[in-house]
Write an enzyme that holds these catalytic residues in place. Sequence first.
Site, PDB file in Angstrom:
ATOM      1  N   ASP A 146     -54.731   1.740 -14.250  1.00 39.03           N
ATOM      2  CA  ASP A 146     -54.692   1.319 -15.644  1.00 39.03           C
ATOM      3  C   ASP A 146     -56.127   0.977 -16.036  1.00 39.03           C
ATOM      4  OD1 ASP A 146     -53.476   0.423 -18.113  1.00 39.03           O
ATOM      5  OD2 ASP A 146     -53.883  -1.616 -17.419  1.00 39.03           O
ATOM      6  N   ASP A 161     -57.322  -1.381 -19.059  1.00 39.90           N
ATOM      7  CA  ASP A 161     -57.526  -2.777 -19.459  1.00 39.90           C
ATOM      8  C   ASP A 161     -56.938  -3.729 -18.420  1.00 39.90           C
ATOM      9  OD1 ASP A 161     -58.555  -1.724 -21.903  1.00 39.90           O
ATOM     10  OD2 ASP A 161     -56.483  -1.395 -22.528  1.00 39.90           O
TER      11      ASP A 161
END
Length: 175
Positions: free
Chosen positions: A10, A12
């Site tokens: 991922d 963020d």
Amino acid sequence: MMTTKAVFLDSDGVLNTAIIKDGNPVAPTTLSELEIPSEVKPCLEKLKSAGYLLICVTNKPDIERGLMTQADVDAIYNKMRHDLPLDDVFICYAENSDCYKPKPGLILAATQKYDVDLTQSFMIGDRWRDVGAGQNAGCKTIWIDRGYTEKKPDPPADYTAYSLTEATTWILKTV
């Protein structure tokens, strides 16, 4: 026969620092808000040296929500591609899409493009949706617990870490 192994990450909260508002993470909405922690590049280099394809998989509903522009998203991910040894970035823009995590669409699209063996691959995320996407795709999952006030992965990830360094160490010991 699929022989490529990958680490799906991922963005963020994993590749870049999430901005915390009311105990919950939000994405940077402009390039000036993007901060890549110093641990990220060395971790990715270790994983790449171990033979992993490095693929960012991220939800970006902020354009649909009117919180950021496509130009801002492009600037952020162009910078990340430039600064980090990522092989590719897959972005889902619509919350009601099959690619929106926890649905596995992004991982499955990358798997198809790169002939990835999910049984040899990992998904690293800091939110329950990331872990869910990895579980739904059939790869091992690592949750980076950043202490957010939102719900936890259920079922739990294969491993819980508190940093990308810890997650990287676990992957390299696991194989």
